[in-house]
Every structure is written in structure tokens, then in C-alpha cells.
Write an enzyme that holds these catalytic residues in place. Structure first.
Site, PDB file in Angstrom:
ATOM      1  N   THR A   1       0.656  -1.355  -0.429  1.00 31.99           N
ATOM      2  CA  THR A   1       0.615   0.156  -0.184  1.00 31.99           C
ATOM      3  C   THR A   1       1.295   1.557  -0.257  1.00 31.99           C
ATOM      4  O   THR A   1       0.535   1.993  -0.757  1.00 31.99           O
ATOM      5  CB  THR A   1      -0.897   0.105   0.923  1.00 31.99           C
ATOM      6  OG1 THR A   1      -0.350   0.215   2.519  1.00 31.99           O
ATOM      7  CG2 THR A   1      -1.800  -0.772   1.586  1.00 31.99           C
TER       8      THR A   1
ATOM      9  N   ALA B   1       2.788  -7.491   2.885  1.00 32.11           N
ATOM     10  CA  ALA B   1       3.731  -8.278   4.449  1.00 32.11           C
ATOM     11  C   ALA B   1       4.999  -7.271   4.827  1.00 32.11           C
ATOM     12  O   ALA B   1       5.163  -6.703   4.116  1.00 32.11           O
ATOM     13  CB  ALA B   1       4.710  -8.633   2.486  1.00 32.11           C
TER      14      ALA B   1
ATOM     15  N   GLN C   1       1.659 -10.887   7.790  1.00 30.66           N
ATOM     16  CA  GLN C   1       2.475 -11.461   6.407  1.00 30.66           C
ATOM     17  C   GLN C   1       3.476 -11.277   7.152  1.00 30.66           C
ATOM     18  O   GLN C   1       3.861 -10.725   6.174  1.00 30.66           O
ATOM     19  CB  GLN C   1       2.059 -11.232   5.703  1.00 30.66           C
ATOM     20  CG  GLN C   1       1.954 -12.589   4.561  1.00 30.66           C
ATOM     21  CD  GLN C   1       2.167 -12.268   2.771  1.00 30.66           C
ATOM     22  OE1 GLN C   1       2.613 -11.346   2.336  1.00 30.66           O
ATOM     23  NE2 GLN C   1       1.489 -13.102   2.562  1.00 30.66           N
TER      24      GLN C   1
ATOM     25  N   GLY D   1       6.198 -15.675   1.505  1.00 32.94           N
ATOM     26  CA  GLY D   1       7.954 -16.031   1.166  1.00 32.94           C
ATOM     27  C   GLY D   1       7.958 -17.816  -0.043  1.00 32.94           C
ATOM     28  O   GLY D   1       8.843 -17.980  -0.167  1.00 32.94           O
TER      29      GLY D   1
ATOM     30  N   ALA E   1       5.449 -17.719  -2.468  1.00 34.32           N
ATOM     31  CA  ALA E   1       4.869 -17.402  -3.540  1.00 34.32           C
ATOM     32  C   ALA E   1       5.575 -16.911  -3.863  1.00 34.32           C
ATOM     33  O   ALA E   1       6.441 -15.706  -3.452  1.00 34.32           O
ATOM     34  CB  ALA E   1       3.276 -17.143  -3.264  1.00 34.32           C
ATOM     35  N   HIS E   2       5.692 -16.257  -5.457  1.00 35.64           N
ATOM     36  CA  HIS E   2       5.923 -15.172  -6.389  1.00 35.64           C
ATOM     37  C   HIS E   2       7.606 -14.814  -6.258  1.00 35.64           C
ATOM     38  O   HIS E   2       8.207 -14.217  -6.326  1.00 35.64           O
ATOM     39  CB  HIS E   2       5.803 -13.573  -5.507  1.00 35.64           C
ATOM     40  CG  HIS E   2       3.973 -13.706  -5.979  1.00 35.64           C
ATOM     41  ND1 HIS E   2       3.383 -13.168  -4.895  1.00 35.64           N
ATOM     42  CD2 HIS E   2       3.494 -14.689  -6.276  1.00 35.64           C
ATOM     43  CE1 HIS E   2       2.678 -12.920  -5.177  1.00 35.64           C
ATOM     44  NE2 HIS E   2       1.728 -14.443  -5.755  1.00 35.64           N
TER      45      HIS E   2
ATOM     46  N   TYR F   1      10.262 -15.562  -3.819  1.00 31.85           N
ATOM     47  CA  TYR F   1      10.600 -14.940  -2.704  1.00 31.85           C
ATOM     48  C   TYR F   1      11.748 -15.786  -2.028  1.00 31.85           C
ATOM     49  O   TYR F   1      11.198 -16.921  -2.600  1.00 31.85           O
ATOM     50  CB  TYR F   1       9.868 -14.154  -1.868  1.00 31.85           C
ATOM     51  CG  TYR F   1       8.917 -12.806  -2.441  1.00 31.85           C
ATOM     52  CD1 TYR F   1       9.372 -11.752  -3.096  1.00 31.85           C
ATOM     53  CD2 TYR F   1       7.206 -13.176  -2.564  1.00 31.85           C
ATOM     54  CE1 TYR F   1       8.665 -10.860  -3.467  1.00 31.85           C
ATOM     55  CE2 TYR F   1       6.853 -11.700  -2.593  1.00 31.85           C
ATOM     56  CZ  TYR F   1       7.673 -10.575  -3.417  1.00 31.85           C
ATOM     57  OH  TYR F   1       7.181  -9.420  -4.391  1.00 31.85           O
TER      58      TYR F   1
ATOM     59  N   ARG G   1       1.483 -19.094   2.463  1.00 33.39           N
ATOM     60  CA  ARG G   1       1.133 -18.710   1.115  1.00 33.39           C
ATOM     61  C   ARG G   1       1.975 -18.707   0.333  1.00 33.39           C
ATOM     62  O   ARG G   1       3.785 -18.538   0.749  1.00 33.39           O
ATOM     63  CB  ARG G   1       1.126 -16.841   1.259  1.00 33.39           C
ATOM     64  CG  ARG G   1       1.439 -15.820  -0.095  1.00 33.39           C
ATOM     65  CD  ARG G   1      -0.324 -15.884  -0.618  1.00 33.39           C
ATOM     66  NE  ARG G   1      -0.363 -14.763  -1.812  1.00 33.39           N
ATOM     67  CZ  ARG G   1      -1.402 -15.440  -2.841  1.00 33.39           C
ATOM     68  NH1 ARG G   1      -2.071 -16.092  -2.341  1.00 33.39           N
ATOM     69  NH2 ARG G   1      -1.793 -13.502  -3.401  1.00 33.39           N
TER      70      ARG G   1
END
Length: 670
Positions: A35, A66, A108, A174, A176-177, A179, A227
Site C-alpha cells: 500500500t 507483507a 504476513q 515467501g 510464493a512469487h 521470494y 502463502r
């Protein structure tokens, strides 16, 4: 009828579900997303208001953005530090008002690993192996056993402070994506030979240690989730069957209450947050494999927009809970609207302005929800009926004019909107002529439908002037008359030519168009078209796509080093270039438009001055636009008591979100 208006009951979507020791009031989970409302590592009033607005909107659970578990992951200054004891009071500040609205609140903890750089904090990036990220390209420090212990400790402290702060759970991130933890899991990245590399069991070791530390800190009364990816989507990465096996192994530890599933890494970020067009629910086939492999609830997402879509995916068993992020940025009341059917949702159109805003280090924003990230100023709940209703004229029916008219009418003013064209929607409707941007039309269609529900009067095919507005006796005028595309052909490299009123030789020919003119008139195009873009935004890509799809061979020329570089902010630069190259578009960077002939255009290299002729039966220019502000200045010259406002492209030709936000602020000021 609006395509998003609820027409059925959403029995599954609105039913409760048990997750670990807690019960969710429905099956909508707000997924974590940045954000930039956190400042100096602490929560602000705007940050709190952002989450409270979504809790009021009915979501069952919220995972906050996060938060770093270690100083080595700080992609920008001020990122919240989950390992900092000061977070206890921060959590209490936000948990109270969110939980009072009936939503669960989770934090998170996360580490980006190699997918960042050392610019913000001056510390090396960490990863299990010395393989740089495709985006940041910084060689990472290979983590030692002590480094791994420090990371586990960071997750432990994060869980401890979450419990002390009164949160409902911890979502271990961590996996996912791409990380850090996913880097340990991936055989494409982890080439270690110690206890944390090699076999699946070894690569899972760090996850299991983190889970054990987390559960030990929070006990049995708080939710612990993970996640994770459902598909890495790249060569050598983990695929759906691999992730389903990992999920089953992690569930077998007895420490996981749910899995929240996504896709992609920074190698292919359009799997994480794709722009339009993308199949809604595109991640769910992979997610369903995980749902089949475990017994705990699985959260699924991937461009879920409508209530009907969500209900269908739940009914099909693709997941037990739907996860939303961008749709809740666009419409925080999404769940309430499913419950009441009182108003159609404001749909996420996949423009990724939320990502572009973050890329610019600005707070979260939405292309057509002006209150996103500004809830303390522009929330719908703060919209007040005017003390004294006034007669308000709005000049222009594009996104700015529609927003101004809608908000002014909702405040009780007597509104008349004047639009010179036969249709409302302005340039947004023009951009939607390109296949890849068709969803954008929902921005204006939603406002048109809402405006029709008010008492506002809309007068199409009406070009109104200052004298007429004065004669009609309006108390307030909002000028949102847009802009006119320029076609002099000069780039910003030659500012003096903008002043002297000259044009590139040949620019006055009938086969030369501004981008607005082309999309509005849609002339029959010849076999060859040069799209000349001096702006670097999406305009050039949209025009090149449109011209290609109607059968023209397109040369995309720009004085910049690459075509449409601004698309890096919305993260779909690669996606768009792939589409255009597949269509046969030829890119010619580092050139200016030197001259235009009857069938050719001369392009000049900006560095060497070398000139080259290319086929050009037509030339379309993106060199900017001129604000259509004549009515404003005519009224301003003798304003008197008139409340006069200039918004959108009529103020300065920019972006859709700027037009809508300015219009909202102006309408609230009347």
C-alpha cells in the site's frame, strides 16, 4: 442491466467456513498487497483506514501487506519491520477497529530474497544460491547457516509480536512469487549441497523450522497459514504437481490451518497480477490440484471480479475461499453488495494502476476508485449531502465529467452534463477499441449506469459555450472538456519547435492522424502505418495493436530507447511487447520523425543523424495533446460568484485516474 449486478443468491460465497480455531463469516479473503501507506516502518491513519474500509465492506479476513522479517529485505525506505517490538502497539492500533467490523486480521511475515536490491538499505541481498534475479540483476550473498537461523528467528519474533498485538493469525509468506523461501524450494535456484539443498526434504527444512517457530509462538488459538505458489511458470521451476506435493507434506506437519495459493515469480510477473485481458480465475486449475491434495481450506485467486465468478469457482471445488486484492481496491464494499444486491460493483478492469502507483513510490491507488488509499478524505461514507443544493453544469462526458456529475448529483445538486459527442465515455471508450483494453470501457459504463440512477440531466450532441452557460444561470461549472491530440510531429527533444508553431514537413497531409483522431474516426487504413510515439506510455501500444488488428503492417517508431517503456510500471511491458511482436509490429527505437511523404516517412537516428525511409501509407502520432480549456478561460475572465472548476485533460492531459480523482475533489467542493 449492468453485467455485474447481482441476479442470484450467492449461497456458498456468503456461507461461513472454519479455518483452524476461527470461523469466517463468509468465504472472501482480502489478500496481502503493498500500500505504501506505512511510513517510517509504522502504520499511519491512512493505513488503518484502508483496512477498516474493507472490513466494513464485509470481507471475512484480511491479510495485511507483507512485512519484513529481517533488515536485508527492505525494497523501499520505511517498510514495516515485523521483527520490531514496536509492531505490537501498531497491531493493536489496527486490530481493534478491523475486528469490531467482524473481520479477522492477519499479518504476513516475508523476505524477498534475491528479488530486490541493496539500494534502500545498503545491505546485500540474500538468497540460497548465487543466482541473480531477472528484474534486479544484483548478485546475492549466499546465505550461511547462521543467516538461515537469523531468518527463522525473524519469523519467530514476527509471530510473537502478532500474538501480543492481538491479531487473529499469521500467514507465513515467501513460498510464493519467487521470494526467499520459494528460492529455497525451487530446484532452479537452490543448488546448495548442505542440509538445506538437494532433496525435497532438505529444501523444505527452512519452511518446517519457520512453521515450528511460528506455531510455538502463537499457540493453538491463532490461525497459521501459508502463502504459496501453485505454479512457478518458468523453466526448471516448480509446477502444479510439485506444489501439490509440497502442500501435502506441509499439511502433514499438523501446523498449517490453510493455504493461500498464487502463481509466478519475477521471471514472469504477469502470472502474479496480470493486466487485462486475462481469463478470470486463470490460476484456479493449478490451485485445484492443491485443494485436492490437502484437507485444510485453500484460498484461490487470479482476477476474480464478479460475485457470480466467485460463486461458480467455489461450487466447482476449485477452492474453499476466494482471495481478492485488486477487486477490493476497486470496490471495498464488494461483499456487502453481494449480500444486499443494492448496487452493482465497481469492477476491477485489470489496468494495474494500483501497481503503477506503487512503482512510482506513491500510495496505493485505483484507476477509477478515487478513494483507494485516500479513505480518510474520499471514502463514500464521508460524502455529505450539500447544505444548499446548487445548479451545476458539467462540460464534457468523459471519465472526469462523468465522475463530477455523479458525485455532484449524489450530493443533491441539480446537475446537467453537456457532451459534444453522441456518446459518453471520452477517450476511455476510444482505448477500448483495442482488444487488449476492452475491459477499460467498464470504467465509464459503471459511471454512466450510476449517473442514470440519479436525477442528473445528460445532453448529448451539445457543444456548450461560456455565453450559453452564463445565460442558463448555473451556480457552478465543472469544465471536463478533455483534450485534442497534437500532430506537429516534434518530440520533447525539440521544445523550441513546439513554441514556433512549425510542424514536421508533411505533417499537414490528410493521411496523418493524432492518436485521438485515429481512434475516434477509425478511417480505413492503408497497408503500411507508422505509429510515432514520443510519450512512452500505453497510447503507442494501443494504437499499434489497433492498426495491426485491422490489417496494417505497423512500424512503431520512438525517440526513446524502447517502445512504451512506461509499461514497466504496470508490469506488463513484456506481455504487451510479445503481443505486438506476434502481430508483426516492427519496433524502431532512438529515432525522430524527420519528414512525411505520400507513401513513406523519414526517420532520423537521434544519435547519429542517419536518415531512413520506411513505408507509411498513414502516420499516427503520439506527441501529446492540447487541453481543451477555452470554456474555462472564457468563464474565468468574468467569474463573479460562479464556482468554477477545471479538471482532467482540460486541466492537463494525463491519465484516467487523475481525471477521476480531480473530478471527485471538485464535486465535493461545490
Amino acid at each position: 442491466m449492468n453485467a455485474h449486478a447481482p441476479t442470484v443468491s450467492y449461497e456458498t460465497l456468503l456461507s461461513p467456513v472454519t479455518v483452524g480455531p476461527r470461523t469466517l463469516r463468509n468465504r472472501v479473503w482480502m489478500l496481502a498487497h503493498a500500500t505504501l501507506l506505512v511510513k517510517d516502518h509504522l502504520f499511519t491513519d491512512s493505513h488503518v483506514a484502508y483496512y477498516v474500509e474493507r472490513a466494513k465492506g464485509g470481507v471475512a479476513a484480511i491479510t495485511m501487506e507483507a512485512m519484513a522479517v529481517h533488515p536485508t529485505t527492505q525494497p523501499y525506505k520505511g517498510k514495516a519491520f515485523a521483527f520490531d517490538e514496536r509492531m505490537v502497539e501498531q497491531y493493536r492500533k489496527i486490530a481493534g477497529p478491523v475486528q469490531a467490523e467482524g473481520s479477522l486480521l492477519l499479518m504476513q511475515p516475508w523476505h524477498r530474497g534475491r528479488q530486490t536490491n541493496s539500494v534502500a538499505n545498503g545491505l546485500p541481498v540474500w538468497s540460497p544460491s548465487a543466482i541473480p534475479c531477472a528484474v534486479y540483476r544484483e548478485m546475492p550473498h549466499v546465505m550461511t547457516a547462521k543467516d538461515i537461523d537469523d531468518i527463522v528467528k525473524g519469523y519467530r519474533l514476527s509471530a510473537r509480536y502478532a500474538k501480543e498485538g492481538g491479531l487473529d493469525g499469521v500467514e507465513v509468506a515467501g513460498l510464493a512469487h519467487g521470494y526467499l523461501i520459494q528460492q529455497f524450494l525451487s530446484p532452479a535456484i537452490n543448488n546448495r549441497t548442505d542440509a538445506f539443498g538437494g532433496s525435497v526434504e532438505n529444501r523444505l527444512r527452512i519452511v518446517e523450522e519457520i512453521l515450528a517457530a511460528t506455531r510455538e509462538e502463537v499457540g493453538a488459538d491463532m490461525i497459521v497459514g501459508i502463502r504459496m505458489n501453485g505454479d512457478d511458470g518458468h523453466e526448471g521451476g516448480l509446477r502444479p504437481d510439485d506444489w501439490a506435493d509440497i502442500a501435502a507434506r506441509l499439511e502433514a506437519t499438523g501446523m498449517v490451518d490453510y493455504f493461500s495459493v498464487s502463481q509466478g515469480t519475477y521471471i514472469n510477473r504477469m502470472l502474479i497480477y496480470p493486466t487485462s485481458p486475462e481469463i478470470h480465475g486463470f490460476q484456479l486449475p493449478a490451485t485445484a490440484k492443491i485443494a485436492d491434495a490437502v484437507t485444510v481450506p485453500v484460498i484461490g485467486g487470479g482476477r476474480i471480479v464478479t460475485h457470480a465468478e466467485a460463486e461458480g469457482f467455489l461450487a466447482e471445488g476449485k477452492c474453499e475461499i476466494v482471495g481478492l486484492a485488486r477487486q477490493l481496491i476497486a470496490d471495498p464494499a464488494w461483499v456487502r453488495k453481494a449480500e444486499t444486491a443494492a448496487e452493482p460493483i465497481r469492477p476491477c478492469v485489470g489496468a494495474n494502476w494500483c501497481m503503477s502507483s506503487i512503482f512510482a513510490q506513491a500510495p496505493i491507488a485505483c484507476i477509477h476508485n478515487p478513494a483507494a488509499g485516500a479513505e480518510t478524505e474520499l471514502s463514500d461514507t464521508l460524502l455529505e449531502v450539500a447544505d444548499v443544493p446548487r445548479r451545476v453544469a458539467v462540460v464534457g462526458g468523459g471519465p472526469a465529467g462523468l465522475r463530477a456529475a455523479l458525485t455532484a448529483a449524489r450530493r443533491g445538486h441539480e446537475v446537467t452534463l453537456f457532451e459534444a459527442r453522441s456518446r459518453l465515455g471520452g477517450q476511455v471508450r476510444l482505448w477500448a477499441e483495442a482488444d487488449s483494453r476492452r475491459e477499460l470501457v467498464e470504467i465509464v459504463d459503471w459511471m454512466i449506469d450510476r449517473l442514470a440512477e440519479t436525477s442528473a440531466t445528460v445532453r448529448l450532441d451539445t457543444r456548450i459555450g461560456a455565453a450559453e452557460l452564463r445565460e442558463m444561470g448555473f451556480d457552478a461549472v465543472v469544465v471536463a472538456s478533455g483534450a485534442v491530440g497534437l500532430k506537429h510531429g516534434w518530440t520533447p527533444l525539440r521544445p523550441g519547435r513546439w513554441i514556433d508553431g512549425s510542424a514536421v514537413p508533411g505533417a499537414d497531409q490528410p493521411h496523418v492522424y493524432s492518436y485521438i483522431e485515429l481512434l475516434e474516426t477509425r478511417p480505413r487504413l492503408p497497408d503500411s502505418v507508422v505509429v510515432f510515439d514520443a510519450l512512452g506510455g500505453r497510447q503507442g501500444a494501443v494504437v499499434a495493436e489497433y492498426c495491426s488488428r485491422v490489417g496494417a503492417a505497423v512500424t512503431f517508431a520512438t525517440q526513446l530507447g524502447q517502445a512504451s517503456p512506461d509499461l514497466a510500471a504496470s508490469r506488463d511491458w513484456g506481455k504487451v511487447h510479445k503481443m505486438l511482436r506476434t502481430l508483426g509490429v516492427r519496433f524502431v527505437p532512438d529515432v525522430e520523425l524527420a519528414a512525411i511523404g505520400a507513401t513513406t516517412a523519414t526517420l532520423r537516428d537521434v544519435y547519429t543523424g542517419e536518415a531512413t525511409d520506411v513505408p507509411a501509407g498513414a502516420v499516427v502520432m503520439m506527441v501529446g495533446a492540447a487541453a481543451a480549456d477555452e470554456v474555462f478561460h472564457a468563464l474565468d475572465a468574468d467569474r463573479g460568484s460562479l464556482s468554477l472548476h477545471l479538471v482532467g485533460d482540460a486541466m492537463s492531459p494525463r491519465r484516467v485516474n487523475d481525471a477521476i480523482r480531480e473530478a471527485e475533489i471538485a464535486a465535493r467542493a461545490i
